[in-house]
Design a protein around this motif. Structure first.
Motif, PDB file in Angstrom:
ATOM      1  N   MET A  99     -62.832   8.038  24.176  1.00 58.84           N
ATOM      2  CA  MET A  99     -61.388   7.866  24.335  1.00 58.84           C
ATOM      3  C   MET A  99     -60.946   8.382  25.702  1.00 58.84           C
ATOM      4  O   MET A  99     -61.422   9.415  26.181  1.00 58.84           O
ATOM      5  CB  MET A  99     -60.643   8.617  23.223  1.00 58.84           C
ATOM      6  N   ILE A 100     -60.017   7.655  26.321  1.00 54.01           N
ATOM      7  CA  ILE A 100     -59.467   8.062  27.604  1.00 54.01           C
ATOM      8  C   ILE A 100     -58.050   8.567  27.366  1.00 54.01           C
ATOM      9  O   ILE A 100     -57.211   7.864  26.799  1.00 54.01           O
ATOM     10  CB  ILE A 100     -59.442   6.893  28.604  1.00 54.01           C
ATOM     11  N   GLU A 101     -57.784   9.788  27.801  1.00 57.54           N
ATOM     12  CA  GLU A 101     -56.451  10.367  27.686  1.00 57.54           C
ATOM     13  C   GLU A 101     -55.923  10.681  29.085  1.00 57.54           C
ATOM     14  O   GLU A 101     -56.522  11.469  29.817  1.00 57.54           O
ATOM     15  CB  GLU A 101     -56.487  11.640  26.853  1.00 57.54           C
ATOM     16  N   ILE A 102     -54.841  10.053  29.443  1.00 58.89           N
ATOM     17  CA  ILE A 102     -54.171  10.324  30.720  1.00 58.89           C
ATOM     18  C   ILE A 102     -52.951  11.164  30.395  1.00 58.89           C
ATOM     19  O   ILE A 102     -52.067  10.727  29.659  1.00 58.89           O
ATOM     20  CB  ILE A 102     -53.776   9.002  31.419  1.00 58.89           C
ATOM     21  N   LYS A 103     -52.923  12.375  30.925  1.00 59.23           N
ATOM     22  CA  LYS A 103     -51.880  13.324  30.536  1.00 59.23           C
ATOM     23  C   LYS A 103     -51.029  13.741  31.731  1.00 59.23           C
ATOM     24  O   LYS A 103     -51.527  14.360  32.673  1.00 59.23           O
ATOM     25  CB  LYS A 103     -52.518  14.568  29.896  1.00 59.23           C
ATOM     26  N   ASN A 104     -49.747  13.365  31.675  1.00 62.09           N
ATOM     27  CA  ASN A 104     -48.741  13.816  32.650  1.00 62.09           C
ATOM     28  C   ASN A 104     -49.220  13.663  34.092  1.00 62.09           C
ATOM     29  O   ASN A 104     -49.091  14.556  34.908  1.00 62.09           O
ATOM     30  CB  ASN A 104     -48.372  15.277  32.379  1.00 62.09           C
ATOM     31  N   LEU A 105     -49.760  12.482  34.372  1.00 60.87           N
ATOM     32  CA  LEU A 105     -50.369  12.232  35.675  1.00 60.87           C
ATOM     33  C   LEU A 105     -49.308  11.878  36.724  1.00 60.87           C
ATOM     34  O   LEU A 105     -48.474  10.994  36.506  1.00 60.87           O
ATOM     35  CB  LEU A 105     -51.371  11.082  35.560  1.00 60.87           C
ATOM     36  N   SER A 106     -49.358  12.562  37.853  1.00 61.91           N
ATOM     37  CA  SER A 106     -48.491  12.261  38.988  1.00 61.91           C
ATOM     38  C   SER A 106     -49.334  12.207  40.252  1.00 61.91           C
ATOM     39  O   SER A 106     -50.348  12.902  40.371  1.00 61.91           O
ATOM     40  CB  SER A 106     -47.393  13.325  39.148  1.00 61.91           C
ATOM     41  N   LYS A 107     -48.926  11.347  41.181  1.00 66.48           N
ATOM     42  CA  LYS A 107     -49.639  11.223  42.449  1.00 66.48           C
ATOM     43  C   LYS A 107     -48.642  11.012  43.578  1.00 66.48           C
ATOM     44  O   LYS A 107     -47.822  10.103  43.527  1.00 66.48           O
ATOM     45  CB  LYS A 107     -50.627  10.052  42.396  1.00 66.48           C
ATOM     46  N   GLU A 108     -48.741  11.885  44.585  1.00 65.31           N
ATOM     47  CA  GLU A 108     -47.886  11.780  45.762  1.00 65.31           C
ATOM     48  C   GLU A 108     -48.732  11.498  46.995  1.00 65.31           C
ATOM     49  O   GLU A 108     -49.860  11.985  47.115  1.00 65.31           O
ATOM     50  CB  GLU A 108     -47.098  13.078  45.971  1.00 65.31           C
ATOM     51  N   PHE A 109     -48.175  10.696  47.897  1.00 62.32           N
ATOM     52  CA  PHE A 109     -48.799  10.437  49.189  1.00 62.32           C
ATOM     53  C   PHE A 109     -47.847  10.892  50.284  1.00 62.32           C
ATOM     54  O   PHE A 109     -46.631  10.687  50.189  1.00 62.32           O
ATOM     55  CB  PHE A 109     -49.099   8.940  49.362  1.00 62.32           C
ATOM     56  N   GLN A 110     -48.415  11.496  51.320  1.00 60.85           N
ATOM     57  CA  GLN A 110     -47.624  11.898  52.477  1.00 60.85           C
ATOM     58  C   GLN A 110     -47.688  10.792  53.523  1.00 60.85           C
ATOM     59  O   GLN A 110     -48.769  10.374  53.927  1.00 60.85           O
ATOM     60  CB  GLN A 110     -48.142  13.221  53.057  1.00 60.85           C
ATOM     61  N   THR A 111     -46.545  10.299  53.937  1.00 61.74           N
ATOM     62  CA  THR A 111     -46.482   9.251  54.951  1.00 61.74           C
ATOM     63  C   THR A 111     -45.599   9.711  56.108  1.00 61.74           C
ATOM     64  O   THR A 111     -44.960  10.773  56.047  1.00 61.74           O
ATOM     65  CB  THR A 111     -45.894   7.948  54.363  1.00 61.74           C
TER      66      THR A 111
END
Length: 336
Positions: free
Chosen positions: A1-13
């Motif tokens: 089973m794959i559990e994605i929990k409260n995932l956030s991703k930021e990129f600096q531009t």
């Protein structure tokens, strides 16, 4: 089973911080074919690259069978990626290698001896329907054939999860259908969990059992494909399910009410449904918009009707339409 929990991703531009993913949580069960769909820039490809840690999330976790992938060492992550393989829109084959050697490549990296690697590669060529292309080079193949080789290569290390990032976007509809049939067959035969990243609702409809709709980095809606296609709740889902924008048609006359009719496998009839309703129930309706198709003897798609009449006429129209198996009906009361 794959559990994605409260995932956030930021990129600096150069223009500042871009939030590609915002608190995404999903659960994908073993053996599922799970679709992740959204418009361009919704965060789909970023999400799939976070699953195998090609992109490190800013916050949150990815758990596969309870193991936090982000907490692994580099050596442990390389080993884990043999069980989480990926195919891409551009195939990413090694052009200087034959098809056989392309499939052998991940086995070589895993330390498998050449004899066993060749045997495994030949088995996979058979599985993807190209046993006669072992000594051909990618440039000699069609796009669909190249993607079949890419799928074979992805299966070489016997993965538990197959990630497909826009894997059919570069293919024509007929080839897309054949590739999706192959992926479905592999899923059934090997029990591999498949995650499909796409912007095409037709792909999700054809192969996926569950779907998550991303909108500006967030999960706008998720659930069974049949339920979301039949009755989308979020604006993002409605834009994808009803791309013709039929819900945005303005009322042409005072008192006209709008009813959406969704066909989710209803038996197609040669007698026009709306004409039959007018004849049998004396309820005239105008077709404001429609997007339907027949597959075999089944009808799929949606239709927007306009009915001018009192509450009783609208109620009778909805009851009549709801009496038909595999037809869902709702009154449209707001624009999307």
């Amino acid at each position: 089973m794959i559990e994605i929990k409260n995932l956030s991703k930021e990129f600096q531009t150069a223009d500042g911080t871009v939030e590609a993913l915002k608190d995404v949580s999903l659960t994908i069960h073993d053996g599922d074919i799970y679709g992740i769909i959204g418009m361009s820039g919704a965060g789909k490809s970023t999400l799939v690259r976070c699953i195998n840690m090609l992109e490190r999330p800013t916050e949150g976790q990815v758990l596969i069978d309870g193991q936090d992938i982000g907490a692994l060492s580099k050596a442990e992550l390389r080993k884990a990626r043999r069980e989480i393989t990926m195919i891409f829109q551009g195939f990413n084959l090694l052009m200087q290698r034959t098809c056989l050697k392309n499939i052998c490549f991940p086995l070589e990296l895993a330390g498998v001896n050449k004899t066993d690697a060749k045997k495994r590669a030949m088995e996979l060529l058979e599985m993807v329907g190209l046993p006669d292309k072992a000594n051909a080079y990618p440039a000699q193949l069609s796009g669909g054939q190249q993607q079949r080789i890419a799928i074979a290569r992805a299966l070489a290390t016997e993965p538990k999860v197959l990630l497909c990032d826009e894997a059919t976007s570069a293919l024509d509809p007929k080839t897309t259908h054949s590739i999706l049939e192959l992926i479905r067959d592999i899923n059934h035969r090997l029990g591999i969990s498949v995650i499909i990243i796409t912007h095409q609702m037709s792909v999700v409809e054809e192969i996926c059992s569950h779907v998550a709709i991303l909108d500006e980095g967030r999960v706008a809606e998720e659930g069974l494909v049949s339920e979301i296609f039949s009755s989308p709740k979020s604006k993002a889902a409605k834009r994808l399910v009803f791309p013709e924008g039929a819900d945005e048609i303005l009322l042409d006359s005072k008192g006209e009410r709008r009813i959406r009719v969704v066909f989710s496998g209803a038996v197609a009839s040669r007698t026009p449904l709306i004409a039959k309703m007018a004849m049998e129930e004396h309820i005239p309706a105008s077709i404001l918009g429609a997007s339907t198709r027949s597959i075999g003897d089944k009808a799929y798609g949606n239709m927007l009707l306009g009915i001018t009449g009192d509450d009783d006429m609208v109620r009778r129209a909805m009851e009549y339409l709801r009496s038909i198996p595999d037809v869902l009906v709702e009154e449209v009361t707001d624009n999307v």
